[in-house]
Scaffold this active site. Structure first.
Site, PDB file in Angstrom:
ATOM      1  N   CYS A 193       0.822  -1.211   0.000  1.00 12.87           N
ATOM      2  CA  CYS A 193       0.000   0.000   0.000  1.00 12.87           C
ATOM      3  C   CYS A 193       0.857   1.264   0.000  1.00 12.87           C
ATOM      4  O   CYS A 193       0.473   2.288  -0.585  1.00 12.87           O
ATOM      5  CB  CYS A 193      -0.943  -0.002   1.201  1.00 12.87           C
ATOM      6  SG  CYS A 193      -2.108  -1.387   1.223  1.00 12.87           S
ATOM      7  N   THR A 194       2.008   1.214   0.637  1.00 20.03           N
ATOM      8  CA  THR A 194       2.920   2.359   0.629  1.00 20.03           C
ATOM      9  C   THR A 194       3.338   2.700  -0.792  1.00 20.03           C
ATOM     10  O   THR A 194       3.343   3.872  -1.204  1.00 20.03           O
ATOM     11  CB  THR A 194       4.162   2.056   1.485  1.00 20.03           C
ATOM     12  OG1 THR A 194       3.748   1.849   2.849  1.00 20.03           O
ATOM     13  CG2 THR A 194       5.172   3.189   1.442  1.00 20.03           C
TER      14      THR A 194
END
Length: 254
Positions: free
Chosen positions: A83-84
């Site tokens: 997700c980063t």
């Protein structure tokens, strides 16, 4: 005997948010996260509205949409590796979405303070220090995730117990009429393709404007498909020259 409707109605309570510049907001307190009560949304559904805190302050989602296109994309938790990379990629592409009149908004299932710390990491490792400039929703109670049907079959038990789930990884493209136009849901192990999201925006906006469809792997500048509902005569009048492969398969450029 109390009906389910009356119980749900009683769950709407006025809850003031204690913080600067925040007005009291109405929040839905779910009786449960039971699968039998799971809302169902589809392409063409009106995007469910909600009022929630974000890294850019409180929002009413329908007010946030306004008369723009919106991309809502979700994440199961902060400081997660895949997700980063995704949030950083969307941030880097934000100028392209701006050109198309598209707003971005993320979601994760933790609070605003946690989000802001995570954003610092994203700016450090993904955006080369450039400001992360769109809001991330704080969905700590997973209420928006539940309302948007983001959770898989296996994760309902974890959701009801308040545990972290790995499947709040959906993308919704919403048009200015607040209709959902596309839904994509990814497993935890597979990163999203931001270029594909941008491509779909181009395709949807072109289709709406010109009354055409787009073929496989279409990108801007390539041929488009004339819908079968348009006669050859009308196609000639509307599009000029076109290429007829089959009576039902005709290509042109717009």
């Amino acid at each position: 005997m109390i009906s389910r409707v009356s119980v749900i109605r009683k769950c709407f309570v006025s809850t003031p948010y204690v913080g600067p510049r925040f007005r009291p907001i109405q929040q839905l307190r779910f009786v449960s996260f039971k699968q039998v009560d799971q809302p169902r949304i589809r392409i063409g559904s009106i995007a469910p509205n909600f009022k929630v805190d974000t890294t850019k302050g409180p929002i009413d989602f329908h007010e946030y949409i306004g008369d723009s296109w919106v991309i809502l994309f979700s994440h199961p938790a902060d400081y997660t590796p895949v997700c980063t990379t995704e949030l950083g990629a969307f941030s880097n592409l934000k100028p392209e979405f701006d050109k198309r009149g598209v707003k971005l908004i993320g979601l994760s299932t933790e609070g605003v303070d946690s989000h802001k710390g995570w954003i610092k990491d994203i700016e450090e490792v993904q955006t080369n220090g450039k400001e992360f400039s769109f809001p991330i929703i704080a969905d700590g109670k997973r209420e928006v995730a539940y309302k948007y049907d983001m959770v898989t079959e296996e994760d309902f038990g974890a959701l009801e117990q308040g545990k972290t789930v790995a499947t709040i990884r959906s993308v919704y493209i919403i048009d200015p009429l607040k209709k959902i136009r596309l839904i994509m849901t990814y497993p935890a192990s597979t990163g999203r393709n931001t270029s594909e999201v941008l491509r779909v925006i181009d395709a949807l906006q072109l289709s709406d404007a010109k009354g055409v469809a787009t073929p496989v792997d279409w990108t801007v500048g390539k041929e488009v498909i004339i819908p079968p509902t348009v006669s050859d005569e009308d196609a000639k009048a509307k599009f000029g020259d076109f290429r007829k492969v089959k009576p039902y398969l005709r290509f042109t450029k717009v």
